[in-house]
Design a protein around this motif. Structure first.
Motif, PDB file in Angstrom:
ATOM      1  N   ASN A   1      48.288  50.062  50.746  1.00 16.11           N
ATOM      2  CA  ASN A   1      46.916  49.388  50.319  1.00 16.11           C
ATOM      3  C   ASN A   1      46.999  48.920  49.022  1.00 16.11           C
ATOM      4  OD1 ASN A   1      45.344  48.631  52.666  1.00 16.11           O
ATOM      5  ND2 ASN A   1      44.999  50.859  52.753  1.00 16.11           N
ATOM      6  N   GLY A   2      47.023  50.088  48.170  1.00 12.35           N
ATOM      7  CA  GLY A   2      47.382  49.972  46.603  1.00 12.35           C
ATOM      8  C   GLY A   2      48.594  48.848  46.076  1.00 12.35           C
ATOM      9  N   ALA A   3      49.592  49.011  46.953  1.00 13.52           N
ATOM     10  CA  ALA A   3      50.908  48.307  46.793  1.00 13.52           C
ATOM     11  C   ALA A   3      50.587  46.871  47.035  1.00 13.52           C
ATOM     12  CB  ALA A   3      52.116  48.841  47.585  1.00 13.52           C
ATOM     13  N   VAL A   4      50.061  46.311  48.102  1.00 15.93           N
ATOM     14  CA  VAL A   4      49.673  45.119  48.469  1.00 15.93           C
ATOM     15  C   VAL A   4      48.698  44.521  47.473  1.00 15.93           C
ATOM     16  CG1 VAL A   4      48.487  43.579  50.368  1.00 15.93           C
ATOM     17  CG2 VAL A   4      50.020  45.592  50.971  1.00 15.93           C
ATOM     18  N   ALA A   5      47.767  45.558  46.956  1.00 16.93           N
ATOM     19  CA  ALA A   5      46.849  44.822  45.662  1.00 16.93           C
ATOM     20  C   ALA A   5      47.717  44.413  44.691  1.00 16.93           C
ATOM     21  CB  ALA A   5      45.876  45.856  45.525  1.00 16.93           C
ATOM     22  N   LEU A   6      48.593  45.010  44.248  1.00 13.47           N
ATOM     23  CA  LEU A   6      49.586  44.803  43.130  1.00 13.47           C
ATOM     24  C   LEU A   6      50.434  43.573  43.390  1.00 13.47           C
ATOM     25  CD1 LEU A   6      50.738  48.358  41.987  1.00 13.47           C
ATOM     26  CD2 LEU A   6      49.199  46.705  40.801  1.00 13.47           C
ATOM     27  N   LEU A   7      50.724  43.387  44.661  1.00 13.52           N
ATOM     28  CA  LEU A   7      51.291  41.960  45.188  1.00 13.52           C
ATOM     29  C   LEU A   7      50.527  40.920  44.925  1.00 13.52           C
ATOM     30  CD1 LEU A   7      53.647  40.488  46.272  1.00 13.52           C
ATOM     31  CD2 LEU A   7      52.665  41.180  48.674  1.00 13.52           C
ATOM     32  N   LYS A   8      49.024  41.259  45.408  1.00 20.55           N
ATOM     33  CA  LYS A   8      48.033  40.029  45.522  1.00 20.55           C
ATOM     34  C   LYS A   8      47.853  39.642  43.806  1.00 20.55           C
ATOM     35  CE  LYS A   8      44.988  37.901  47.718  1.00 20.55           C
ATOM     36  NZ  LYS A   8      44.919  36.931  48.763  1.00 20.55           N
ATOM     37  N   ALA A   9      47.954  40.688  43.069  1.00 19.75           N
ATOM     38  CA  ALA A   9      47.613  40.388  41.682  1.00 19.75           C
ATOM     39  C   ALA A   9      48.890  39.378  41.111  1.00 19.75           C
ATOM     40  CB  ALA A   9      47.575  41.577  40.900  1.00 19.75           C
ATOM     41  N   HIS A  10      50.038  39.705  41.697  1.00 17.66           N
ATOM     42  CA  HIS A  10      51.175  39.024  41.252  1.00 17.66           C
ATOM     43  C   HIS A  10      51.186  37.638  41.837  1.00 17.66           C
ATOM     44  CE1 HIS A  10      54.772  39.937  39.034  1.00 17.66           C
ATOM     45  NE2 HIS A  10      55.582  39.416  39.943  1.00 17.66           N
ATOM     46  N   GLU A  11      50.817  37.730  43.166  1.00 14.84           N
ATOM     47  CA  GLU A  11      51.195  36.514  44.061  1.00 14.84           C
ATOM     48  C   GLU A  11      49.799  36.221  44.825  1.00 14.84           C
ATOM     49  OE1 GLU A  11      51.128  33.423  45.304  1.00 14.84           O
ATOM     50  OE2 GLU A  11      53.276  33.532  44.957  1.00 14.84           O
ATOM     51  N   PRO A  12      48.752  35.482  44.401  1.00 15.18           N
ATOM     52  CA  PRO A  12      47.457  35.206  44.656  1.00 15.18           C
ATOM     53  C   PRO A  12      47.533  34.687  46.326  1.00 15.18           C
ATOM     54  CG  PRO A  12      47.486  34.678  42.358  1.00 15.18           C
ATOM     55  CD  PRO A  12      49.045  34.700  42.958  1.00 15.18           C
ATOM     56  N   LEU A  13      48.442  34.100  46.470  1.00 17.37           N
ATOM     57  CA  LEU A  13      48.366  33.553  47.958  1.00 17.37           C
ATOM     58  C   LEU A  13      48.788  34.400  49.006  1.00 17.37           C
ATOM     59  CD1 LEU A  13      50.023  30.166  47.147  1.00 17.37           C
ATOM     60  CD2 LEU A  13      47.732  30.576  47.461  1.00 17.37           C
ATOM     61  N   ALA A  14      49.131  35.487  48.652  1.00 17.34           N
ATOM     62  CA  ALA A  14      49.405  36.711  49.660  1.00 17.34           C
ATOM     63  C   ALA A  14      48.232  36.949  50.435  1.00 17.34           C
ATOM     64  CB  ALA A  14      49.831  37.646  48.925  1.00 17.34           C
TER      65      ALA A  14
ATOM     66  N   ASP B   1      46.422  39.860  52.860  1.00 18.25           N
ATOM     67  CA  ASP B   1      46.644  41.110  52.596  1.00 18.25           C
ATOM     68  C   ASP B   1      47.053  41.659  53.907  1.00 18.25           C
ATOM     69  OD1 ASP B   1      45.548  40.822  50.258  1.00 18.25           O
ATOM     70  OD2 ASP B   1      43.974  42.291  50.271  1.00 18.25           O
ATOM     71  N   ALA B   2      46.345  41.285  55.257  1.00 14.33           N
ATOM     72  CA  ALA B   2      46.584  41.814  56.480  1.00 14.33           C
ATOM     73  C   ALA B   2      48.019  41.478  56.709  1.00 14.33           C
ATOM     74  CB  ALA B   2      45.648  41.359  57.476  1.00 14.33           C
ATOM     75  N   ILE B   3      48.568  40.519  56.446  1.00 16.75           N
ATOM     76  CA  ILE B   3      50.085  39.985  57.184  1.00 16.75           C
ATOM     77  C   ILE B   3      50.963  40.805  55.976  1.00 16.75           C
ATOM     78  CG2 ILE B   3      51.696  38.256  56.566  1.00 16.75           C
ATOM     79  CD1 ILE B   3      49.971  37.755  58.926  1.00 16.75           C
ATOM     80  N   GLU B   4      50.681  41.130  54.618  1.00 12.11           N
ATOM     81  CA  GLU B   4      51.460  41.857  54.016  1.00 12.11           C
ATOM     82  C   GLU B   4      51.518  43.295  54.295  1.00 12.11           C
ATOM     83  OE1 GLU B   4      54.168  40.393  52.554  1.00 12.11           O
ATOM     84  OE2 GLU B   4      53.130  38.382  52.603  1.00 12.11           O
ATOM     85  N   LEU B   5      50.331  43.766  54.802  1.00 10.75           N
ATOM     86  CA  LEU B   5      50.372  45.066  55.071  1.00 10.75           C
ATOM     87  C   LEU B   5      51.064  45.512  56.353  1.00 10.75           C
ATOM     88  CD1 LEU B   5      46.570  46.463  54.455  1.00 10.75           C
ATOM     89  CD2 LEU B   5      48.659  47.360  53.592  1.00 10.75           C
ATOM     90  N   GLN B   6      51.166  44.572  57.390  1.00  2.93           N
ATOM     91  CA  GLN B   6      52.186  44.563  58.566  1.00  2.93           C
ATOM     92  C   GLN B   6      53.602  44.543  58.307  1.00  2.93           C
ATOM     93  OE1 GLN B   6      50.654  42.838  62.195  1.00  2.93           O
ATOM     94  NE2 GLN B   6      48.758  42.076  61.020  1.00  2.93           N
ATOM     95  N   ARG B   7      53.701  43.384  57.126  1.00  2.00           N
ATOM     96  CA  ARG B   7      55.298  43.223  56.827  1.00  2.00           C
ATOM     97  C   ARG B   7      55.744  44.700  56.164  1.00  2.00           C
ATOM     98  NH1 ARG B   7      56.765  37.854  55.824  1.00  2.00           N
ATOM     99  NH2 ARG B   7      54.697  37.399  55.036  1.00  2.00           N
TER     100      ARG B   7
END
Length: 347
Positions: free
Chosen positions: A260-273, A275-281
């Motif tokens: 979850n923390g890793a996806v949060a960093l991704l979200k800060a990097h790419e706002p269009l990400a 969360d639910a999709i990237e967690l599964q990916r």
């Protein structure tokens, strides 16, 4: 236009503070070594370990000033590393061998394998009744010309009794590939497992409606992506290569421990990400693509040169290489982190 991401001065300082907080060595006033890194794909789950290492200051703690550029496919990375615009990148091992074979030069060396088995696959909708490779005969597949799975499809076809003209390819932009399949405009597409599955689901295709044929399940025992470095950068900045790999390994460990923390960093990097999709990916990538039995036992990054050579030899036949490169000439394992540090699944 290529998208490049570096940290602002404030983010960079915060990264150094974070690095110090977790006990990483403090940097002196020495200038940082620039590393221009070509990713294989967009800012999404597959690139999260790089983003974690960047935003947590792990690269900075190694004395590196890293810029990450989004990619258009792992095969394209190999070509881009020949331009002089990048020092390192995530590229496809088969494409590396193909380039060396047909151009008489080694554009880069693989320094850390990420995918022990190729994540390449063919996706279709179950209503199309494509359940086995033979069902692809006479069908139309879509993919970018730079798609790593498309590049090695001839080996998949050869291993399963398909001739070179048994399928028709439609070259499309990466952003259109999954939508064309979802709309029924093509019979199937090629791509990588995590990206293809989750992109289709993001378009509203139900998981139970997707049929997937992984190349590795149908006689294609190839390596997938690896971190690569140009010969010039390896020669001139070997410490930077080693530092990048240490920081990236930390990024993988963090992503495993706190998804979850890793996806949060991704979200800060790419706002269009999403969360639910990237967690599964991320789960698919870490557990199915990265976390093979060999990696769980021996750690991430190690190459088996005999196995790589076997794959090169097989590709040389079906792709009609001009020459057959030696695996040892395309790999440099000297800069890998020590074995204990590479045991990312130990916890």
């Amino acid at each position: 236009m290529s998208r490049v991401h570096t940290l602002s001065r404030r983010q960079f300082s915060a990264g150094l503070a974070a690095a110090a907080a977790v006990g990483l060595p403090a940097l002196a006033q020495a200038p940082l070594t620039k590393v221009r890194y070509q990713l294989d794909w967009r800012f999404e789950a597959g690139t999260i370990p790089h983003i974690v290492a960047l935003r947590k200051g792990y690269f900075a703690a190694e004395g590196l000033d890293v810029s990450l550029t989004v990619g258009i496919g792992a095969a394209a990375t190999v070509n881009r590393l020949t331009t002089g615009n990048f020092d390192m990148g995530t590229g496809d091992m088969s494409s590396l061998a193909e380039f060396a074979a047909n151009n008489g030069q080694v554009p880069a060396k693989a320094v850390m394998v990420l995918y022990e088995t190729t994540p390449a696959a063919v996706f279709s909708l179950k209503k199309s009744a494509i359940a086995k490779p033979a069902d692809l005969k006479g069908k139309t597949l879509a993919a970018p010309i730079t798609d790593g799975a498309r590049r090695i499809f001839p080996l998949f076809a050869s291993a399963n009794g398909l001739g070179p003209n048994d399928v028709k390819w439609q070259t499309v932009d990466a952003a259109l590939r999954e939508s064309m399949l979802a709309r029924g405009q093509v019979d199937a597409i090629s791509g990588y497992i995590a990206s293809g599955l989750m992109s289709l689901q993001r378009l509203g295709v139900k998981p139970e409606d997707i049929a997937t044929m992984r190349f590795s399940d149908y006689g294609v025992p190839l390596y997938g992506n690896a971190v690569m470095a140009t010969p010039t950068f390896l020669r001139e900045q070997p410490n930077a290569v080693a530092g990048y790999l240490r920081a990236l390994t930390r990024g993988y460990k963090d992503a495993l421990m706190d998804r979850n923390g890793a996806v949060a960093l991704l979200k800060a990097h790419e706002p269009l990400a999403v969360d639910a999709i990237e967690l599964q990916r991320l789960r698919i990538i870490l557990e199915d693509e990265i976390g093979t039995a060999a990696v769980r036992k021996n750690g991430i990054g190690q190459f088996d040169l005999d196995r790589y050579q076997h794959g090169i030899d097989a590709l040389a036949k079906v792709l009609e290489f001009k020459s057959v490169p030696k695996a040892a000439d395309l790999v440099d394992m000297k800069h890998l982190p020590a074995a204990p540090a590479r045991m990312i699944f130990a916890a």
